[in-house]
Design a protein around this motif. Structure first.
Motif, PDB file in Angstrom:
ATOM      1  N   GLN A   6       0.842  -1.189   0.000  1.00 50.74           N
ATOM      2  CA  GLN A   6       0.000   0.000   0.000  1.00 50.74           C
ATOM      3  C   GLN A   6       0.877   1.238   0.000  1.00 50.74           C
ATOM      4  OE1 GLN A   6      -3.557   0.154  -0.010  1.00 50.74           O
ATOM      5  NE2 GLN A   6      -3.144  -1.915  -0.719  1.00 50.74           N
ATOM      6  N   CYS A   7       1.052   1.825  -1.146  1.00 46.04           N
ATOM      7  CA  CYS A   7       1.789   3.072  -1.254  1.00 46.04           C
ATOM      8  C   CYS A   7       1.395   3.721  -2.570  1.00 46.04           C
ATOM      9  CB  CYS A   7       3.303   2.864  -1.172  1.00 46.04           C
ATOM     10  SG  CYS A   7       3.992   1.809  -2.436  1.00 46.04           S
ATOM     11  N   GLY A   8       1.697   4.986  -2.693  1.00 49.29           N
ATOM     12  CA  GLY A   8       1.276   5.721  -3.871  1.00 49.29           C
ATOM     13  C   GLY A   8       2.035   5.359  -5.127  1.00 49.29           C
ATOM     14  N   ASN A   9       3.274   4.889  -4.980  1.00 47.96           N
ATOM     15  CA  ASN A   9       4.101   4.677  -6.162  1.00 47.96           C
ATOM     16  C   ASN A   9       4.907   3.404  -5.994  1.00 47.96           C
ATOM     17  OD1 ASN A   9       5.332   5.118  -8.589  1.00 47.96           O
ATOM     18  ND2 ASN A   9       6.552   6.856  -7.932  1.00 47.96           N
ATOM     19  N   LYS A  10       4.498   2.348  -6.685  1.00 50.10           N
ATOM     20  CA  LYS A  10       5.211   1.072  -6.636  1.00 50.10           C
ATOM     21  C   LYS A  10       5.981   0.879  -7.924  1.00 50.10           C
ATOM     22  CE  LYS A  10       1.463  -1.240  -5.768  1.00 50.10           C
ATOM     23  NZ  LYS A  10       0.515  -2.317  -5.559  1.00 50.10           N
ATOM     24  N   SER A  11       7.047   0.106  -7.844  1.00 46.49           N
ATOM     25  CA  SER A  11       7.829  -0.206  -9.023  1.00 46.49           C
ATOM     26  C   SER A  11       8.404  -1.606  -8.861  1.00 46.49           C
ATOM     27  CB  SER A  11       8.951   0.819  -9.188  1.00 46.49           C
ATOM     28  OG  SER A  11       9.559   0.674 -10.443  1.00 46.49           O
ATOM     29  N   THR A  12       8.703  -2.238  -9.967  1.00 50.43           N
ATOM     30  CA  THR A  12       9.313  -3.571  -9.955  1.00 50.43           C
ATOM     31  C   THR A  12      10.789  -3.423 -10.247  1.00 50.43           C
ATOM     32  OG1 THR A  12       7.258  -4.535 -10.766  1.00 50.43           O
ATOM     33  CG2 THR A  12       9.255  -5.863 -11.019  1.00 50.43           C
ATOM     34  N   PHE A  13      11.612  -4.156  -9.497  1.00 51.07           N
ATOM     35  CA  PHE A  13      13.059  -4.104  -9.666  1.00 51.07           C
ATOM     36  C   PHE A  13      13.596  -5.503  -9.921  1.00 51.07           C
ATOM     37  CE2 PHE A  13      11.955  -0.296  -7.533  1.00 51.07           C
ATOM     38  CZ  PHE A  13      12.838   0.647  -8.023  1.00 51.07           C
ATOM     39  N   VAL A  14      14.532  -5.598 -10.860  1.00 49.67           N
ATOM     40  CA  VAL A  14      15.151  -6.863 -11.244  1.00 49.67           C
ATOM     41  C   VAL A  14      16.655  -6.697 -11.100  1.00 49.67           C
ATOM     42  CG1 VAL A  14      15.486  -8.515 -13.116  1.00 49.67           C
ATOM     43  CG2 VAL A  14      13.320  -7.289 -12.927  1.00 49.67           C
ATOM     44  N   LYS A  15      17.316  -7.598 -10.394  1.00 47.03           N
ATOM     45  CA  LYS A  15      18.774  -7.530 -10.258  1.00 47.03           C
ATOM     46  C   LYS A  15      19.384  -8.050 -11.556  1.00 47.03           C
ATOM     47  CE  LYS A  15      22.428  -7.738  -7.037  1.00 47.03           C
ATOM     48  NZ  LYS A  15      22.765  -7.863  -5.636  1.00 47.03           N
ATOM     49  N   ILE A  16      19.809  -7.137 -12.408  1.00 46.00           N
ATOM     50  CA  ILE A  16      20.188  -7.455 -13.780  1.00 46.00           C
ATOM     51  C   ILE A  16      21.400  -8.377 -13.860  1.00 46.00           C
ATOM     52  CG2 ILE A  16      21.504  -5.318 -14.054  1.00 46.00           C
ATOM     53  CD1 ILE A  16      19.511  -7.084 -16.789  1.00 46.00           C
ATOM     54  N   MET A  17      22.389  -8.184 -13.012  1.00 44.22           N
ATOM     55  CA  MET A  17      23.580  -9.033 -13.110  1.00 44.22           C
ATOM     56  C   MET A  17      23.246 -10.487 -12.799  1.00 44.22           C
ATOM     57  SD  MET A  17      25.556  -6.900 -14.315  1.00 44.22           S
ATOM     58  CE  MET A  17      27.186  -7.589 -14.347  1.00 44.22           C
ATOM     59  N   ALA A  18      22.304 -10.734 -11.888  1.00 46.73           N
ATOM     60  CA  ALA A  18      21.883 -12.106 -11.592  1.00 46.73           C
ATOM     61  C   ALA A  18      21.218 -12.727 -12.819  1.00 46.73           C
ATOM     62  CB  ALA A  18      20.940 -12.126 -10.394  1.00 46.73           C
ATOM     63  N   VAL A  19      20.410 -11.931 -13.515  1.00 43.87           N
ATOM     64  CA  VAL A  19      19.745 -12.421 -14.726  1.00 43.87           C
ATOM     65  C   VAL A  19      20.783 -12.778 -15.782  1.00 43.87           C
ATOM     66  CG1 VAL A  19      18.237 -11.769 -16.638  1.00 43.87           C
ATOM     67  CG2 VAL A  19      17.627 -11.125 -14.310  1.00 43.87           C
ATOM     68  N   LEU A  20      21.731 -11.870 -15.986  1.00 39.52           N
ATOM     69  CA  LEU A  20      22.725 -12.091 -17.033  1.00 39.52           C
ATOM     70  C   LEU A  20      23.680 -13.228 -16.709  1.00 39.52           C
ATOM     71  CD1 LEU A  20      23.410  -8.383 -17.940  1.00 39.52           C
ATOM     72  CD2 LEU A  20      22.052 -10.041 -19.206  1.00 39.52           C
ATOM     73  N   ARG A  21      23.861 -13.513 -15.418  1.00 40.65           N
ATOM     74  CA  ARG A  21      24.710 -14.654 -15.030  1.00 40.65           C
ATOM     75  C   ARG A  21      23.955 -15.970 -15.118  1.00 40.65           C
ATOM     76  NH1 ARG A  21      26.744 -10.999 -10.835  1.00 40.65           N
ATOM     77  NH2 ARG A  21      25.151 -11.837  -9.467  1.00 40.65           N
ATOM     78  N   GLY A  22      22.652 -15.904 -15.411  1.00 37.58           N
ATOM     79  CA  GLY A  22      21.861 -17.119 -15.535  1.00 37.58           C
ATOM     80  C   GLY A  22      21.347 -17.626 -14.208  1.00 37.58           C
ATOM     81  N   GLU A  23      21.433 -16.804 -13.158  1.00 35.56           N
ATOM     82  CA  GLU A  23      20.915 -17.194 -11.858  1.00 35.56           C
ATOM     83  C   GLU A  23      19.396 -17.058 -11.882  1.00 35.56           C
ATOM     84  OE1 GLU A  23      22.855 -14.600  -9.109  1.00 35.56           O
ATOM     85  OE2 GLU A  23      24.843 -15.348  -9.627  1.00 35.56           O
ATOM     86  N   GLU A  24      18.753 -17.556 -10.846  1.00 42.00           N
ATOM     87  CA  GLU A  24      17.299 -17.426 -10.775  1.00 42.00           C
ATOM     88  C   GLU A  24      16.924 -15.955 -10.801  1.00 42.00           C
ATOM     89  OE1 GLU A  24      13.518 -18.648  -7.993  1.00 42.00           O
ATOM     90  OE2 GLU A  24      15.457 -19.548  -7.629  1.00 42.00           O
ATOM     91  N   LYS A  25      15.943 -15.640 -11.617  1.00 48.98           N
ATOM     92  CA  LYS A  25      15.509 -14.258 -11.757  1.00 48.98           C
ATOM     93  C   LYS A  25      14.508 -13.949 -10.656  1.00 48.98           C
ATOM     94  CE  LYS A  25      15.563 -15.412 -16.430  1.00 48.98           C
ATOM     95  NZ  LYS A  25      14.981 -16.537 -16.797  1.00 48.98           N
ATOM     96  N   VAL A  26      14.789 -12.942  -9.876  1.00 52.84           N
ATOM     97  CA  VAL A  26      13.877 -12.560  -8.813  1.00 52.84           C
ATOM     98  C   VAL A  26      13.518 -11.095  -8.976  1.00 52.84           C
ATOM     99  CG1 VAL A  26      13.561 -12.325  -6.328  1.00 52.84           C
ATOM    100  CG2 VAL A  26      14.834 -14.269  -7.237  1.00 52.84           C
ATOM    101  N   ALA A  27      12.241 -10.841  -9.182  1.00 49.80           N
ATOM    102  CA  ALA A  27      11.750  -9.464  -9.262  1.00 49.80           C
ATOM    103  C   ALA A  27      11.080  -9.140  -7.941  1.00 49.80           C
ATOM    104  CB  ALA A  27      10.737  -9.329 -10.391  1.00 49.80           C
TER     105      ALA A  27
END
Length: 159
Positions: free
Chosen positions: A131-152
């Motif tokens: 519950q907040c006025g402004n939410k956003s999704t964040f992805v740890k890009i280096m983990a994605v590029l290393r082929g690790e599990e993607k967690v948003a």
């Protein structure tokens, strides 16, 4: 890790990431298909350069927010950080993703990030409604590029 723009055999420009840990085999990150304010090739080159610049300066996340009232994809150093102009990767179409003033918006920038990294429900940590006025999704890009599990993670953005 380096990013560059390459033209695929189909003629489509793509931002790719290359790393010694992948024997320098490029991994496609973004295919630039539609001309908007810039041609796909120009967007590809500019975003690839911005990725190199931002991650060499220590950026760890790709998220979304607003820059000058327009929806944008940006880099941040921490979850919950507001998008800043110097962190801009690319601007989104406000008629599709909505402007900061609440007008427009048929699709969510969060969905764009989900599609970009092919995230699934099980990859999003936690299910509570924030519950907040402004939410956003964040992805740890280096983990994605290393082929690790993607967690948003969806977090409240600081003002």
């Amino acid at each position: 890790m380096t990013f560059q723009c390459q033209t695929l055999s189909s003629g489509v420009p793509a931002t790719v990431a290359t790393s010694p840990q992948w024997q320098n085999q490029p991994r496609q990150l973004i295919r630039w298909l539609e001309p908007l304010a810039y041609t796909p090739l120009r967007r590809c080159r500019e975003v690839s350069n911005r990725l190199n610049k931002q991650f060499s300066k220590g950026a760890q996340y790709i998220g979304h927010g607003y820059i000058n009232g327009n929806p944008a994809i940006c880099t941040t150093n921490k979850e919950g950080a507001k998008c800043r102009e110097e962190q801009l990767l690319w601007t989104l179409n406000g008629n599709i993703y909505g402007f900061e003033n609440g007008s427009g918006g048929k699709e969510s920038p969060s969905q764009l990030l989900d599609d970009l990294f092919a995230l699934q429900d099980r990859n999003v940590s936690g299910r509570p409604l924030k519950q907040c006025g402004n939410k956003s999704t964040f992805v740890k890009i280096m983990a994605v590029l290393r082929g690790e599990e993607k967690v948003a993670r969806e977090v409240c953005v600081s003002q």
